[in-house]
Write an enzyme that holds these catalytic residues in place. Structure first.
Site, PDB file in Angstrom:
ATOM      1  N   SER A 261       0.813  -1.222   0.000  1.00 21.28           N
ATOM      2  CA  SER A 261       0.000   0.000   0.000  1.00 21.28           C
ATOM      3  C   SER A 261       0.847   1.273   0.000  1.00 21.28           C
ATOM      4  O   SER A 261       0.355   2.335  -0.368  1.00 21.28           O
ATOM      5  CB  SER A 261      -0.943   0.015   1.207  1.00 21.28           C
ATOM      6  OG  SER A 261      -0.215  -0.146   2.419  1.00 21.28           O
ATOM      7  N   ASP A 503      -2.990   6.364  11.639  1.00 13.46           N
ATOM      8  CA  ASP A 503      -2.139   5.884  10.551  1.00 13.46           C
ATOM      9  C   ASP A 503      -0.877   6.745  10.514  1.00 13.46           C
ATOM     10  O   ASP A 503      -0.893   7.886  10.044  1.00 13.46           O
ATOM     11  CB  ASP A 503      -2.883   5.974   9.213  1.00 13.46           C
ATOM     12  CG  ASP A 503      -2.063   5.403   8.057  1.00 13.46           C
ATOM     13  OD1 ASP A 503      -0.881   5.055   8.268  1.00 13.46           O
ATOM     14  OD2 ASP A 503      -2.604   5.314   6.938  1.00 13.46           O
ATOM     15  N   HIS A 506       1.447   5.412   6.382  1.00 13.14           N
ATOM     16  CA  HIS A 506       1.169   5.968   5.053  1.00 13.14           C
ATOM     17  C   HIS A 506       1.343   7.486   5.089  1.00 13.14           C
ATOM     18  O   HIS A 506       1.676   8.049   6.126  1.00 13.14           O
ATOM     19  CB  HIS A 506      -0.250   5.600   4.602  1.00 13.14           C
ATOM     20  CG  HIS A 506      -0.453   4.129   4.435  1.00 13.14           C
ATOM     21  ND1 HIS A 506      -1.020   3.344   5.411  1.00 13.14           N
ATOM     22  CD2 HIS A 506      -0.151   3.302   3.414  1.00 13.14           C
ATOM     23  CE1 HIS A 506      -1.066   2.081   5.014  1.00 13.14           C
ATOM     24  NE2 HIS A 506      -0.533   2.029   3.810  1.00 13.14           N
TER      25      HIS A 506
END
Length: 528
Positions: A261, A503, A506
């Site tokens: 990702s 998060d 990312h």
């Protein structure tokens, strides 16, 4: 009459003289000859003659201002001649560019230009400058034009051509300044973050192709100071990403990101940077019509004007996830000796960008018990670093055997550092109050051991691989993660609860992955 008290212009056209003085006649003849000689060489229409001497046929009563008019017209003529020469130089330069960039252009013969000009438009631009009819920001006065729309379209086209010429000139100048940085001696990944208010490459919330998880501003992040940073290598300058030029090099080609990702993060960044340079955004689309890219699979954005695609293939380990039937039944394994089944989706790409790393930190992979498989053997226990290196060796063998390095560029993007405080991604780790990069290097992490393993594998490969070593530069950027801004919250209570599941691995878009793509662009330049 006292002739000494008269000005030259009064002497020149005094009522008692009906012809030019010898001196004046000589001056006029000389100017005519010089003008004719110039236009004979440049093959242009000698429209300047009328401009230069239009005041010369006036009646004697108005001739007292002839000398002043002549001087003014001469100055205009000199200025126009300079414009003509500049236009001719521009035309010769960019005709050369057009002849060197075509559908076959690629990063192996990169010439560092920003825009491919249409030869017809260049010819029109040069001709209209020579004719003295080129104007900026004004409508045409030509009564023979078929319509106002045509005149406006013509002017818009010429304005764009002029703007593009300025951009090309500026960009070529930038490349000349940075030439020393592209001789293989500069480590573009060794540097620091400096303030740059010209960033980002595309405005926040302007790209609808970003996954909601990465669109921090759409999810309520108000401050944008984290966008105003540029990576500055210590030993050289690097050019900013040139989206039009990048697309021109991709014309008729296929670029594929393969990995987890974080590579999807980088893929969406590149798609948005390139899309922002396209006038008609409808000519950029995902070929299957999807707008959610989180599920495993294959996604491809097509840029219709350039007949190219920028794709993403989900393959978090690069090697194959599998199952093994043991004494206690069926259980999941990771085949370290086999590539993932997705290779058929990207083996024919022109540029390949791989990564793997973050899934190797999850509990199952990091514990390494009854999980790693080679052949029909499942290791009861295998350290994750050894498993990671074996998986990379499998990938390297596949690349060496299946990729033609004369046709395809292979890139491996390094590990992107995380910034969880007080826990990990699944145990309350946080980063939501960070608004500045790290400036003190003593707070940076050690170089990831997995990347040392990668470097040792790359050294053994016969295929040249560009290593995007982004670990250090991401380590500084504790301020760039989605943190709590990874989705929209309908209530304050939801937002408070979100602080326990942030998060911090990312990156927001626009954001840090835009710099990864800037360095991808620079690396392709360096390895042409």
């Amino acid at each position: 009459m006292d002739w000494k008290k008269l000005t030259f212009s009064d002497q020149f056209c005094h009522a008692r003289r009906n012809v030019l003085s010898v001196f004046g006649l000589g001056l006029v003849v000389s100017l005519i000859l010089l003008t004719l000689l110039y236009f004979d060489q440049s093959s242009s229409k000698p429209l300047l003659l009328n401009q230069m001497f239009q005041g010369f046929n006036s009646s004697c009563s108005g001739s007292s201002s002839t000398s002043a008019n002549l001087s003014s017209e001469l100055e205009k003529s000199v200025d126009l001649l300079q414009r003509i020469e500049e236009a001719n130089n521009m035309e010769r330069t960019h005709e050369g560019i057009v002849s060197n960039i075509g559908k076959g252009a690629n990063f192996s013969n990169f010439i560092g230009t920003e825009m491919v000009f249409n030869e017809t438009n260049l010819g029109n631009l040069s001709k209209n400058v020579i004719d003295g009819s080129f104007t900026v920001g004004e409508g045409s006065n030509d009564e023979n034009s078929s319509s106002h729309g045509e005149r406006k379209g013509f002017i818009d086209t010429e304005e764009r051509n002029l703007e593009d010429a300025i951009r090309i000139s500026s960009y070529e100048s930038q490349l000349r300044k940075t030439k020393n940085g592209f001789n293989g001696k500069c480590d573009i990944f060794d540097g620091r973050w400096v303030r740059d208010d010209s960033k980002p490459y595309y405005p926040a919330r302007s790209c609808p192709l970003i996954d909601r998880d990465f669109d921090c501003h759409l999810n309520g992040r108000r401050e944008d100071g984290f966008l105003r940073w540029k990576w500055q290598p210590n030993g050289c300058e690097i050019p900013s990403m040139n989206a039009i030029d990048f697309l021109e090099k991709l014309r008729g080609k296929k670029l594929v990101f393969v990995g987890d990702s974080l590579n999807r993060n980088m893929w969406e960044s590149l798609v948005c940077i390139l899309r922002h340079s396209i006038r008609n955004k409808k000519r950029v689309y995902e070929i299957s019509g999807r707008n959610d890219f989180k599920k495993k699979g294959f996604y491809a954005f097509r840029f219709e004007d350039y007949n190219c695609t920028v794709d993403f293939v989900s393959s978090p380990f690069l090697v194959r996830e599998s199952f093994f039937k043991g004494k206690n039944g069926l259980f999941e394994t990771l085949r370290l000796d086999l590539m993932d089944r997705t290779t058929s989706m990207y083996y024919d790409a022109d540029i390949l960008i791989f990564n793997t790393g973050h899934w190797w930190t999850h509990e199952k992979t990091s514990r390494g018990e009854d999980y790693y498989q080679e052949g029909n053997y499942v290791h009861p226990r295998l350290k994750v670093l050894k498993a990671y290196k074996r998986a990379l060796s499998t990938w390297a063998t596949w690349v060496d055997k299946n990729i033609d390095s004369k046709r395809t560029r292979v890139i491996f993007r390094g590990y992107s550092v995380t910034h969880f405080r007080g826990g990990q991604w699944n145990s309350g780790g946080q980063c939501h109050k960070e608004t500045q990069p790290i400036f003190n290097q003593t707070y940076l992490s050690k170089y990831p051991t997995k990347m040392r393993a990668l470097e040792s594998v790359l050294k053994e490969m016969k295929t040249p691989v560009i290593y995007l070593n982004i670990s250090r530069l991401t380590d500084y950027r504790k301020d760039g993660h989605p943190s709590i801004y990874r989705k929209e919250y309908k209530t304050v209570q939801e937002q408070v609860a979100a602080e326990q599941s942030q998060d911090c691995s990312h990156w927001c878009l626009p954001g840090v992955p835009d710099t990864w793509n800037e360095l991808l662009y620079a690396s392709l330049l360096m390895n042409q």
